[in-house]
Design an enzyme around this catalytic site. Structure first.
Site, PDB file in Angstrom:
ATOM      1  N   HIS A 360       0.783  -1.238   0.000  1.00 49.00           N
ATOM      2  CA  HIS A 360       0.000   0.000   0.000  1.00 49.00           C
ATOM      3  C   HIS A 360       0.807   1.276   0.000  1.00 49.00           C
ATOM      4  O   HIS A 360       0.232   2.358  -0.045  1.00 49.00           O
ATOM      5  CB  HIS A 360      -0.939   0.031   1.203  1.00 49.00           C
ATOM      6  CG  HIS A 360      -2.136  -0.846   1.026  1.00 49.00           C
ATOM      7  ND1 HIS A 360      -3.328  -0.378   0.518  1.00 49.00           N
ATOM      8  CD2 HIS A 360      -2.328  -2.158   1.264  1.00 49.00           C
ATOM      9  CE1 HIS A 360      -4.195  -1.369   0.457  1.00 49.00           C
ATOM     10  NE2 HIS A 360      -3.616  -2.465   0.895  1.00 49.00           N
ATOM     11  N   LYS A 548      -8.564  14.145   4.062  1.00 50.61           N
ATOM     12  CA  LYS A 548      -7.723  12.946   4.090  1.00 50.61           C
ATOM     13  C   LYS A 548      -6.789  13.114   5.277  1.00 50.61           C
ATOM     14  O   LYS A 548      -6.737  14.187   5.865  1.00 50.61           O
ATOM     15  CB  LYS A 548      -6.925  12.804   2.793  1.00 50.61           C
ATOM     16  CG  LYS A 548      -6.232  14.105   2.373  1.00 50.61           C
ATOM     17  CD  LYS A 548      -5.514  13.992   1.037  1.00 50.61           C
ATOM     18  CE  LYS A 548      -6.425  13.937  -0.165  1.00 50.61           C
ATOM     19  NZ  LYS A 548      -6.267  12.749  -0.961  1.00 50.61           N
ATOM     20  N   ARG A 549      -6.033  12.069   5.629  1.00 45.59           N
ATOM     21  CA  ARG A 549      -5.071  12.243   6.708  1.00 45.59           C
ATOM     22  C   ARG A 549      -4.124  13.404   6.389  1.00 45.59           C
ATOM     23  O   ARG A 549      -3.817  13.669   5.219  1.00 45.59           O
ATOM     24  CB  ARG A 549      -4.278  10.946   6.913  1.00 45.59           C
ATOM     25  CG  ARG A 549      -5.096   9.871   7.582  1.00 45.59           C
ATOM     26  CD  ARG A 549      -5.595  10.299   8.943  1.00 45.59           C
ATOM     27  NE  ARG A 549      -4.520  10.389   9.907  1.00 45.59           N
ATOM     28  CZ  ARG A 549      -4.197   9.433  10.764  1.00 45.59           C
ATOM     29  NH1 ARG A 549      -4.891   8.307  10.815  1.00 45.59           N
ATOM     30  NH2 ARG A 549      -3.199   9.597  11.604  1.00 45.59           N
ATOM     31  N   LYS A 554       0.897  14.451   1.239  1.00 39.93           N
ATOM     32  CA  LYS A 554      -0.403  14.802   0.661  1.00 39.93           C
ATOM     33  C   LYS A 554      -0.520  16.300   0.381  1.00 39.93           C
ATOM     34  O   LYS A 554      -1.427  16.754  -0.302  1.00 39.93           O
ATOM     35  CB  LYS A 554      -1.527  14.331   1.580  1.00 39.93           C
ATOM     36  CG  LYS A 554      -1.666  12.799   1.646  1.00 39.93           C
ATOM     37  CD  LYS A 554      -2.796  12.390   2.584  1.00 39.93           C
ATOM     38  CE  LYS A 554      -2.946  10.890   2.756  1.00 39.93           C
ATOM     39  NZ  LYS A 554      -3.727  10.247   1.673  1.00 39.93           N
ATOM     40  N   THR A 656      -8.251   6.811  -2.565  1.00 39.06           N
ATOM     41  CA  THR A 656      -9.620   6.355  -2.827  1.00 39.06           C
ATOM     42  C   THR A 656     -10.592   7.505  -2.625  1.00 39.06           C
ATOM     43  O   THR A 656     -11.678   7.501  -3.197  1.00 39.06           O
ATOM     44  CB  THR A 656     -10.023   5.187  -1.909  1.00 39.06           C
ATOM     45  OG1 THR A 656      -9.680   5.526  -0.559  1.00 39.06           O
ATOM     46  CG2 THR A 656      -9.334   3.901  -2.319  1.00 39.06           C
ATOM     47  N   LYS A 660     -14.186   8.655  -4.644  1.00 42.68           N
ATOM     48  CA  LYS A 660     -15.482   8.985  -4.031  1.00 42.68           C
ATOM     49  C   LYS A 660     -15.950  10.357  -4.500  1.00 42.68           C
ATOM     50  O   LYS A 660     -17.135  10.557  -4.798  1.00 42.68           O
ATOM     51  CB  LYS A 660     -15.358   8.967  -2.507  1.00 42.68           C
ATOM     52  CG  LYS A 660     -14.909   7.632  -1.930  1.00 42.68           C
ATOM     53  CD  LYS A 660     -14.581   7.789  -0.430  1.00 42.68           C
ATOM     54  CE  LYS A 660     -13.662   6.706   0.066  1.00 42.68           C
ATOM     55  NZ  LYS A 660     -13.067   7.037   1.394  1.00 42.68           N
TER      56      LYS A 660
HETATM   57  C1  PLP Z   1     -11.774   7.390   1.673  1.00 43.56           C
HETATM   58  C2  PLP Z   1     -11.348   7.748   3.033  1.00 43.56           C
HETATM   59  C3  PLP Z   1      -9.997   7.981   3.296  1.00 43.56           C
HETATM   60  C4  PLP Z   1      -8.926   7.916   2.222  1.00 43.56           C
HETATM   61  O1  PLP Z   1      -8.831   9.172   1.617  1.00 43.56           O
HETATM   62  P1  PLP Z   1      -7.616   9.531   0.616  1.00 43.56           P
HETATM   63  O2  PLP Z   1      -8.056  10.830   0.047  1.00 43.56           O
HETATM   64  O3  PLP Z   1      -7.568   8.456  -0.413  1.00 43.56           O
HETATM   65  O4  PLP Z   1      -6.393   9.621   1.439  1.00 43.56           O
HETATM   66  C5  PLP Z   1      -9.627   8.312   4.581  1.00 43.56           C
HETATM   67  N1  PLP Z   1     -10.536   8.405   5.571  1.00 43.56           N
HETATM   68  C6  PLP Z   1     -11.854   8.209   5.352  1.00 43.56           C
HETATM   69  C7  PLP Z   1     -12.807   8.343   6.478  1.00 43.56           C
HETATM   70  C8  PLP Z   1     -12.301   7.860   4.081  1.00 43.56           C
HETATM   71  O5  PLP Z   1     -13.605   7.637   3.882  1.00 43.56           O
END
Ligand code: PLP
Length: 808
Positions: A360, A548-549, A554, A656, A660
């Site tokens: 990952h 995101k984190r 990032k 991911t 979304k």
């Molecule tokens: C999808 C998701 C992530 C991953 O987000 P990235 O933008 O791909 O880092 C992290 N936390 C939650 C709660 C998510 O739903």
């Protein structure tokens, strides 16, 4: 269902529910609290689900079809009540009945705590994969840890992140079943003795510390079908709550200590995302769910296989989600040899055939490696087996490449006195894959190139996906209804059918409906921000979102610096022509990650500056939403116009969140990184905004130098201004972001923030231009939804079935 049948269903539901409320609360409906209303509904759901669950398990227990087990240290499942209702096909009925009975349906759903059993994308991916497997009627299960405390709750106090314990189990959890009859004993420490038993060399583990692993099973119900798979989460308990002899001798405290040391194993989730911190307790956790999980799988397999391990790898796939479950390799070897009496070669064949591994991340700080002494002390038999796996692997290398000792040594699983978990995973699995095309290429050509040369046939690629049921149908019901009305419902089972939306690509009536849905989702989020952040925003402004984190790679910093730059432009020219913008951020920083916490502080300081400046005439707003989790995510993604995916190229394995956002009609503003590249391919260059260095360019700078951030600073007055503002009090009296300033100038900007700054501001200008032409923008947005089919996790699971697990 005709209307009289439907009425009958509703009457039945109301009667059963009323009765259930009395059972769980001892009160009649009118006097039952929201919590009891929720618990009653949860019990009814479990009753509905459990008969299908039992049937599914009976079928699986015959061992006829191949079973997949996802071993993962995280499962970020989110709230489940609504999923169950949707998947059972009774959500409409329950919602209507609740309203007719005078209950607040949304408030009942909100009683469920959000199980924070993951840090971010890695854990959420597992949840989407379980959802998809069940939806497709495919036997796949999860195996992990039932953390008593999930990821911390984030509060923002005086602009800073404060961590609060997340006691998600405080009111119990109605969707799990505790199965103490399926407990497993996990053994730590002690010594190994080789004994000759009946002429066979046998290894005996003595003086170990036993811990009881108790499984809790959660049913994973498929969408509109009869499949109910299982998520099994293990909880650690002391073997005996009170060790009687110790107790009698007056060592009461010792007995209690054993209890709390045992329970510590499943007490907390480590709050690091893409970061490795080599704590002993974490290694205990990793062995804990691996040992317990494998033991149950093997026991169940043998029961229906005439007590034999023959054909194990034809019927069982053990999928290692990143390296945390890498001990699956040596542990399976241990069971096969020490408990099942197989020889090394037979055991090894089964192990490699059963195991597959998904990597990952390529961030060096995330790659796990455990000190040899720690591993040997805690898991003596496992360490012996790792040594033997390694010895044989090096032998194989030296046979293949006899004159290449240094290279062969560099591939050793044990090197520099550490056990390297990615190496262990690669050597003991028949398949290894990355999570997006670029990431898989980087694995082959850089990170794991040495292994790729030895085992090219083991390397695969499966691009991540997300559940359209959770992240479109359930979290964006208005868009779902609009799509249903426009193209029917086949897309519920095949997301590629969203392509049919393209027939409305020039239809002004559809535009209005589509934009009305987006506005409604933006109003929902605006409302949330008004309640939680006391900020009012213009719902017609561009909702430009990065959630995101918080991590340097990032590059929330790049986004924040651009906001500051925009602020400066507006101060210079209050009449600047631009579409109003609302910049929205959310995400947790690891509690020990100082720099990431400084970035949160910076964002909140910029928000303070911008939101209180009336001279901007509401053209600019900045909001940091506290405590990003799955429930908040479900409100945020549908409301976005812009999806910020601006990682340093080569660093984000897939992402991911980007998928979304796309599914909900946001335009990606991104670097050529991770799955952004595949988003570009799916949607075409006119429906995405990309910018910045490529992964190759980043790689070249990192390998060969040639980038000096100071040069950029000296040439660009905009950058000089914003960097000075970081430290000159602009962002609050006495507030200085010296560490950020230094990272960019003194330490040469390791994530290329300044290098990409100009390209990013250009890209942001393009966004502004595009948005101001509403026809163009709407067209782009519809194209994104229509072309998002490939990012369904159903497609990912199909790829895994065909390429890796070989299930036809
Ligand atoms: C999808 C998701 C992530 C991953 O987000 P990235 O933008 O791909 O880092 C992290 N936390 C939650 C709660 C998510 O739903």
């Amino acid at each position: 269902m005709n209307s009289s049948d439907r009425q009958k269903r509703k009457d039945e539901y109301k009667a059963t529910y009323t009765k259930k409320i009395e059972e769980v609360s001892g009160n009649c409906l009118a006097d039952a609290s929201l919590l009891k209303q929720y618990q009653a509904l949860a019990e009814m759901i479990m009753e509905d689900v459990s008969s299908q669950w039992a049937k599914t398990n009976t079928l699986y227990n015959k061992n006829e079809s191949k079973q997949v087990y996802f071993f993962s240290i995280e499962f970020l499942i989110g709230r489940l009540m609504k999923s169950y209702l949707v998947n059972l096909g009774i959500e409409d009925i329950v919602r209507e009945c609740s309203e007719e009975m005078g209950l607040d349906y949304e408030a009942i759903l909100a009683q469920e705590s959000d199980p924070g059993l993951g840090n971010g994308g890695l854990g959420r991916l597992m949840a989407c994969y379980l959802d998809s497997s069940s939806a497709m009627g495919m036997p796949a299960h999860g195996n992990g840890i039932r953390y008593k405390y999930g990821l911390f709750e984030q509060r923002i106090i005086n602009g800073e992140q404060i961590e609060v314990a997340d006691n998600w189990l405080k009111n119990g959890y109605p969707f799990e079943i505790r199965n103490p009859d399926k407990s497993v004993i996990v053994k730590y420490y002690g010594q190994i003795h080789a004994q000759n038993i009946n002429g066979n060399l046998t290894f005996v583990h003595e003086n170990y510390e036993p811990i009881m692993a108790i499984p809790y099973d959660i049913p994973i119900k498929g969408y509109h079908n009869e499949t109910v798979n299982s998520l099994r989460l293990w909880s650690a308990e002391p073997l005996e709550a009170f060790d009687l002899p110790t107790f009698n001798q007056g060592h009461f405290l010792n007995a209690v200590r054993h209890k709390s040391e045992a329970e510590a194993i499943s007490q907390i989730l480590y709050p690091n995302d893409n970061g490795f911190d080599g704590k002993l307790l974490r290694l205990k956790q990793e062995y804990f769910f691996v040992c317990a999980g494998l033991k149950r799988i093997i026991t169940d397999f043998k029961r229906s296989n005439e007590n034999s391990m023959d054909g194990f790898s034809d019927k069982i796939c053990i999928h290692i989600n990143d390296t945390h479950p890498a001990l699956c390799g040596p542990e399976l070897m241990r069971v096969l040899m020490d408990e099942e009496g197989l020889g090394w070669d037979d055991a090894w064949k089964i192990t490699v055939a059963a195991l597959s591994f998904t990597n990952h991340t390529v961030l060096p700080e995330a790659l796990e490696k455990w000190p040899v002494d720690m591993m040997n002390d805690l898991l003596p038999r496992i360490y012996m087996i790792i040594e033997e796996i390694n010895r044989r692997f090096l032998l194989e290398l030296n046979t293949k490449y006899p004159n290449d000792t240094p290279r062969n040594q560099s591939l050793s699983i044990i090197r520099d006195n550490y056990v390297h978990m990615a190496s262990l995973s690669i050597v003991s699995s028949h398949s290894i894959n990355g999570v997006a095309a670029l990431h898989s290429k980087i694995l082959r050509e850089e990170t794991f190139n040495g292994y790729y040369q030895v085992y090219p046939e083991r390397f695969h690629s499966v691009t991540n996906g997300v559940s359209p049921r959770r992240f479109l149908m359930s979290s964006n019901p208005e868009l779902k209804d609009l799509i249903d009305e426009s193209i029917g419902t086949t897309w519920h089972h095949n997301l590629f059918d969203l392509k049919e939306l393209l027939k409305y690509i020039n239809d002004p009536v559809f535009y209005d409906q589509f934009n009305a849905v987006k506005l409604s989702n933006k109003l929902r989020l605006a409302n949330y921000m008004a309640n939680h952040n006391s900020v009012t925003v213009d719902p017609n402004s561009i909702f430009d979102i990065q959630v995101k984190r918080i991590h340097e790679y990032k590059r929330q910093l790049l986004n924040a610096l651009h906001v500051l730059y925009l602020y400066n432009r507006l101060k210079e020219n209050p009449n600047l022509e631009m579409a109003p913008r609302t910049f929205i951020f959310a995400g947790k920083a690891a509690p020990g990650y100082y720099y990431a916490k400084e970035v949160i502080k910076l964002i909140t300081a910029i928000a303070e500056l911008v939101n209180n400046d009336v001279s901007l005439h509401d053209k600019l707003k900045v909001v940091f939403l506290a405590n990003f989790n799955v429930s908040l995510a479900e409100i945020i993604y549908p409301a976005a116009n812009i999806s910020e995916q601006i990682s340093t190229a080569g660093k984000e394995a897939s992402g991911t969140g980007n998928m979304k956002f796309m599914m909900n009609g946001a335009i990606t503003l991104g670097t050529m990184d991770g799955a952004n590249i595949e988003i570009l391919e799916a949607v075409g260059p006119s429906n995405i905004v990309t910018f910045g260095l490529s992964a190759d360019e980043v790689y070249n700078y990192q390998q060969h130098g040639g980038y000096r951030s100071v040069d950029i600073f000296e040439q660009d007055p905009r950058i000089q201004q914003i960097l000075h503002q970081l430290v000159d009090g602009t962002l609050g009296l006495g507030i200085s972001f010296q560490s950020i300033y230094d990272s960019l100038l003194l330490y040469n900007d390791g994530y290329f923030v300044l290098k990409d700054f100009n390209a990013y501001t250009d890209a942001q200008n393009r966004v502004d231009q595009l948005f101001r032409n509403q026809t163009v923008w709407t067209k782009m947005s519809i194209s994104n939804v229509a072309n998002s089919g490939i990012f369904s996790s159903d497609r990912s699971i199909k790829d895994y079935q065909q390429e890796i697990w070989k299930i036809i």
